[in-house]
Each structure stands twice: as structure tokens, then as C-alpha cells.
Design an enzyme around this catalytic site. Sequence first.
Site, PDB file in Angstrom:
ATOM      1  N   GLY A 190      -1.891 -10.260   1.363  1.00 45.43           N
ATOM      2  CA  GLY A 190      -1.283 -10.318   2.683  1.00 45.43           C
ATOM      3  C   GLY A 190      -0.139  -9.370   2.945  1.00 45.43           C
ATOM      4  O   GLY A 190       0.312  -9.244   4.088  1.00 45.43           O
ATOM      5  N   GLU A 209      -3.449 -11.300  -5.055  1.00 44.85           N
ATOM      6  CA  GLU A 209      -4.743 -10.833  -4.559  1.00 44.85           C
ATOM      7  C   GLU A 209      -4.590  -9.819  -3.437  1.00 44.85           C
ATOM      8  O   GLU A 209      -5.044 -10.043  -2.318  1.00 44.85           O
ATOM      9  CB  GLU A 209      -5.419 -12.093  -3.992  1.00 44.85           C
ATOM     10  CG  GLU A 209      -6.868 -12.238  -4.199  1.00 44.85           C
ATOM     11  CD  GLU A 209      -7.270 -13.675  -3.869  1.00 44.85           C
ATOM     12  OE1 GLU A 209      -7.996 -14.251  -4.681  1.00 44.85           O
ATOM     13  OE2 GLU A 209      -6.874 -14.222  -2.822  1.00 44.85           O
ATOM     14  N   GLY A 246      -5.164  -6.716  -0.964  1.00 46.36           N
ATOM     15  CA  GLY A 246      -6.253  -5.862  -0.496  1.00 46.36           C
ATOM     16  C   GLY A 246      -5.657  -4.658   0.202  1.00 46.36           C
ATOM     17  O   GLY A 246      -5.541  -3.563  -0.340  1.00 46.36           O
ATOM     18  N   CYS A 254     -20.160   3.809  23.865  1.00 46.93           N
ATOM     19  CA  CYS A 254     -20.407   3.562  25.286  1.00 46.93           C
ATOM     20  C   CYS A 254     -19.656   2.355  25.797  1.00 46.93           C
ATOM     21  O   CYS A 254     -20.261   1.425  26.328  1.00 46.93           O
ATOM     22  CB  CYS A 254     -21.897   3.382  25.511  1.00 46.93           C
ATOM     23  SG  CYS A 254     -22.779   4.867  25.073  1.00 46.93           S
ATOM     24  N   GLU A 255     -18.376   2.303  25.566  1.00 43.66           N
ATOM     25  CA  GLU A 255     -17.573   1.298  26.248  1.00 43.66           C
ATOM     26  C   GLU A 255     -16.123   1.724  26.347  1.00 43.66           C
ATOM     27  O   GLU A 255     -15.625   2.452  25.487  1.00 43.66           O
ATOM     28  CB  GLU A 255     -17.711  -0.081  25.603  1.00 43.66           C
ATOM     29  CG  GLU A 255     -17.442  -0.194  24.153  1.00 43.66           C
ATOM     30  CD  GLU A 255     -17.665  -1.639  23.697  1.00 43.66           C
ATOM     31  OE1 GLU A 255     -16.758  -2.441  23.911  1.00 43.66           O
ATOM     32  OE2 GLU A 255     -18.739  -1.950  23.158  1.00 43.66           O
ATOM     33  N   TYR A 310     -10.085  -1.986   5.483  1.00 46.79           N
ATOM     34  CA  TYR A 310     -10.889  -2.569   6.567  1.00 46.79           C
ATOM     35  C   TYR A 310     -11.395  -1.507   7.545  1.00 46.79           C
ATOM     36  O   TYR A 310     -11.636  -1.800   8.720  1.00 46.79           O
ATOM     37  CB  TYR A 310     -10.097  -3.673   7.290  1.00 46.79           C
ATOM     38  CG  TYR A 310      -9.555  -4.724   6.326  1.00 46.79           C
ATOM     39  CD1 TYR A 310     -10.425  -5.623   5.715  1.00 46.79           C
ATOM     40  CD2 TYR A 310      -8.202  -4.793   5.980  1.00 46.79           C
ATOM     41  CE1 TYR A 310      -9.947  -6.564   4.803  1.00 46.79           C
ATOM     42  CE2 TYR A 310      -7.723  -5.726   5.068  1.00 46.79           C
ATOM     43  CZ  TYR A 310      -8.598  -6.611   4.492  1.00 46.79           C
ATOM     44  OH  TYR A 310      -8.137  -7.534   3.584  1.00 46.79           O
TER      45      TYR A 310
HETATM   46  N1  LLP Z   1      -7.331 -13.111  -0.430  1.00 46.56           N
HETATM   47  C1  LLP Z   1      -8.043 -13.742   0.518  1.00 46.56           C
HETATM   48  C2  LLP Z   1      -8.608 -15.044   0.220  1.00 46.56           C
HETATM   49  C3  LLP Z   1      -8.245 -13.136   1.762  1.00 46.56           C
HETATM   50  O1  LLP Z   1      -8.946 -13.781   2.677  1.00 46.56           O
HETATM   51  C4  LLP Z   1      -7.715 -11.857   2.011  1.00 46.56           C
HETATM   52  C5  LLP Z   1      -7.934 -11.189   3.303  1.00 46.56           C
HETATM   53  C6  LLP Z   1      -6.998 -11.221   0.988  1.00 46.56           C
HETATM   54  C7  LLP Z   1      -6.808 -11.888  -0.212  1.00 46.56           C
HETATM   55  C8  LLP Z   1      -6.414  -9.848   1.146  1.00 46.56           C
HETATM   56  O2  LLP Z   1      -5.471  -9.781   2.137  1.00 46.56           O
HETATM   57  P1  LLP Z   1      -4.670  -8.405   2.374  1.00 46.56           P
HETATM   58  O3  LLP Z   1      -3.822  -8.144   1.154  1.00 46.56           O
HETATM   59  O4  LLP Z   1      -5.682  -7.354   2.575  1.00 46.56           O
HETATM   60  O5  LLP Z   1      -3.870  -8.672   3.575  1.00 46.56           O
HETATM   61  N2  LLP Z   1     -10.098  -7.315   8.833  1.00 46.56           N
HETATM   62  C9  LLP Z   1      -8.683  -7.616   8.966  1.00 46.56           C
HETATM   63  C10 LLP Z   1      -8.107  -8.258   7.709  1.00 46.56           C
HETATM   64  C11 LLP Z   1      -8.779  -9.537   7.287  1.00 46.56           C
HETATM   65  C12 LLP Z   1      -8.181 -10.092   6.026  1.00 46.56           C
HETATM   66  C13 LLP Z   1      -9.066 -11.139   5.455  1.00 46.56           C
HETATM   67  N3  LLP Z   1      -8.620 -11.702   4.231  1.00 46.56           N
HETATM   68  C14 LLP Z   1      -7.927  -6.336   9.333  1.00 46.56           C
HETATM   69  O6  LLP Z   1      -8.528  -5.286   9.454  1.00 46.56           O
HETATM   70  O7  LLP Z   1      -6.716  -6.388   9.523  1.00 46.56           O
END
Ligand code: LLP
Length: 425
Positions: A247, A285, A287, A354-355, A383
Site C-alpha cells: 500500500g 507485500e 506492489g 473511441c471515447e 498497474y
Molecule cells: N496485498 C494485497 C492483498 C493487495 O490487494 C494489494 C493490492 C497489494 C498487496 C499491493 O498493494 P500496493 O503496494 O501495490 O499498493 N489497480 C489499482 C491498485 C489496486 C491494488 C490492489 N491490491 C491502481 O492502479 O491503483
Amino acid sequence: MSAADPYPLSHVYPLGSRVNNRGHLEIGGCDTVELAAEFGTPAYVVAEHDLRARAQAYRRGLTARHPDGDVLFASKAFPCTAVYRVLAEEGLACDVASGGELALALRGGFDPGRIYLHGNAKSPGELNYALEAGVGHIVLDSLHDIERLERVVAERAAIQDVLIRITPNVAGDTHSAISTGQADSKFGFGLAEAPRAIERVADAAHLRLAGLHCHIGSQLLDLEPFVRAVEALATLGDFDVYNLGGGLGVAYLEAQEPPSIADYVATLTDAAHRVLGAGKRLLIEPGRSLVANSTVTLYTVETVKRNISSWVAVDGGMSDNLRPMLYGSRYEAALANRMLATGGEIHHLVGKHCESGDVIIRDVTLPSPVPGDLVVTPATGAYGHAMANNYNGIPRPPVIFCRDGDARVVVRRETYDDLMARDVN
Ligand code: LLP
């Protein structure tokens, strides 16, 4: 970027990016104008060194403060085999959210024992696949999930390590679509329901309850909610393992100064030491904060027109970056072939779809863009590729790794034949 760099770039760009004496943007030692000529646009360009450096910062940061810990790559952020491979080489563990991500993680070389399977609607097929592969931990999300896993594990006369996902009733300050910690959520067990789930799993003959998981949301720039989430977990009992989710937010814009990886890890470990006690295994965790700033997207300007506003249209758009359309996310842009051009006017940078909602950046300053200019949007590693799609029959872009001046395609551009590859007859 070094202190002696004559043309400093903002921290939004991958580590090691620079402007060369031709005024071209370089990523990983590669001239982006040459990359565009060789590989075409749109393209995702990844600085491999940036990926590795952030993975190392996470690993070192966590193990220095809490040796019994592990950093999991939340692979939904950039589910590309080559990215899994680099992060596996850097010694990370892996979070997968589906059977498909599991297949990619295995192909990328992750040790199945260090893979964690998430999901709020795992199918029996996905659970069987995970057991077959020897996935180390499965994160349970509902009573049906518990029942289903128990059945699948019992059929194999096996024992499976599990975590229980908790929704800690902590909401971070982020877009509602990517906030997950609030009480009324589709994810995990709320604090009121959690004791029943914990009891249920503790009694399950074929499941071994290792601990708890929580993930409160994404693109969080304030660390305080993470502390409150740890405090909420502490009210549910004493466990061996705590997975504190991901997060941490990143800088999409030069003015954004997110907390550093080191500060984030320090905040989490301090909170864990204070409220969870000693001897715990801690998992995190990340991302986005591992991969977002490693990557830029290159586009070519196709047309420029004035209809009240100035509209600069490029050869990609919502098929390669859905984030502005889904979350109103802001990005920066520059002309990668004329990084030293001065001045500039306000334009809307739009895609070819097209939008009308296909606006990559509203009101961006660019110096008199013309067809053929190379537009770069930095911080597209998280993402971007992950949510790419074929709207309007647009083939998805390649992923190009750059390192020390060498470029290699790790995912090729889609072809029109690929668009028909699943047709039957
Ligand atoms: N762990 C779990 C269980 C999650 O659901 C997520 C992200 C992460 C870790 C990693 O979170 P991060 O460090 O990336 O914030 N598509 C959206 C983001 C969706 C995140 C979903 N879960 C965007 O483009 O902002």
C-alpha cells in the site's frame, strides 16, 4: 541521476535516468529515441536496475530491523514473467491473487513454498492448482473459502498452512476503488467476524493457522493508518505470523514526496514490535512501490488539433494505462526527443480510443508538440501492463528491459493475429 547531472530529472523517473547531450531521455543507459525507432511505440520501458534497487531496499530495510521477516512482491502490480524473474533473483517472496498469477510466478522462478495465494473468490480449480504446486500459504478470505479449502486439502489428505485476512476497519486516504481496510469491504473478515473465523480454522483438521493478514489500501502517502491496522490486528489474539500487506504510495508527480521505503518499513516494524510483541514473523507485500517508478511509457504523437483546447493525440491511451480513467490518477509527461526544449503551452494529452474519457493527462504543459514527437509518461510500472487491454482492437505494447545501455524485449508487442488467437473456427 547523479549530483553532477547537468540536466537533472525529477524523482518520478527510474533511478539512473538522464538526459543525454542530444537532449534525449535515457532509461537504463538506453536512448529512448533509439528504443522507439527499434521497437516502436507505445512501449513500456523498464530500468532493470531500478527494480533491483528497490527490491534490495525493501529486503535490507526489513531484515535490518526484523530478521525474521520476508518481503513479498505483490505481483498484481506488474505480472510479467521477466519482472517475477528479477524479483525472485533479488530474493523476494511472492503474493499471487489468482491461478494465472501463480502460473506466472512459477514460470518466473519463485519457490512455491514462498508463494502466498490471495483472493476473495478462489475457485476449487485455483485451490487445487495451488496445492499441486506446493504453495506455502493460502490466505483465507471468507467462511466459504475456508470450507472449500478444507475440502480440497482433505481430499488430498494433506495439511495446508494458512493466514486469515482481516479487514481492520482502518481506511487510508486514497481513491475509494483502491481502499480495502474499511469495515464494509468485500475483502477479509471484519473485526467482529474474525474471532469466529479464527476458531473455525483452528479447529480444521487439515489447516494449520500460521497467522493474520491485512491490506488496508493502495497509494497511501500517510503512514499513520498502517500503524492503526497493526493495532487492530493485535486485538485478535497472539499469532506467529503477521502479513501487513502493501500500500505504500509513490510519486507520480514531481511535487509528491512519498515516505521512503526505509521509513515505511521502520514504521511497520516499530508498530509490530510495540503492539504484537517479540518473536513474530513479519511479512510485507509491496506492489506499486517496488515497480511503479521503474518504468516509463513511450508514445508517438499522431495528431495535434485545436478545438477550444489543444488536443495532442498519441498512439496508445486507455488500452495501456487505465489509471487516469479509473481513478482520476495524474501523470507527468515530457517530450523524450526534446527534453531540453523550454517553454510550453497547456494541452490535453489523449489516446486513440473511441471515447472522450480517453484522456491520459488533462492540462499538461508540453513545448509545441508535433506529429512524430516522442511523449514519455513516467511512473507507469505499476498497474499499467497489469491492466492493459485490447479496447478498439489495439495490440498491447511490448515490455522492454534496459540495463547498462542494453535493451531487450521481454514481452513482445501483440499482433493482429494475437487478437484472433482464441477464435474457434
Ligand atoms: N496485498 C494485497 C492483498 C493487495 O490487494 C494489494 C493490492 C497489494 C498487496 C499491493 O498493494 P500496493 O503496494 O501495490 O499498493 N489497480 C489499482 C491498485 C489496486 C491494488 C490492489 N491490491 C491502481 O492502479 O491503483
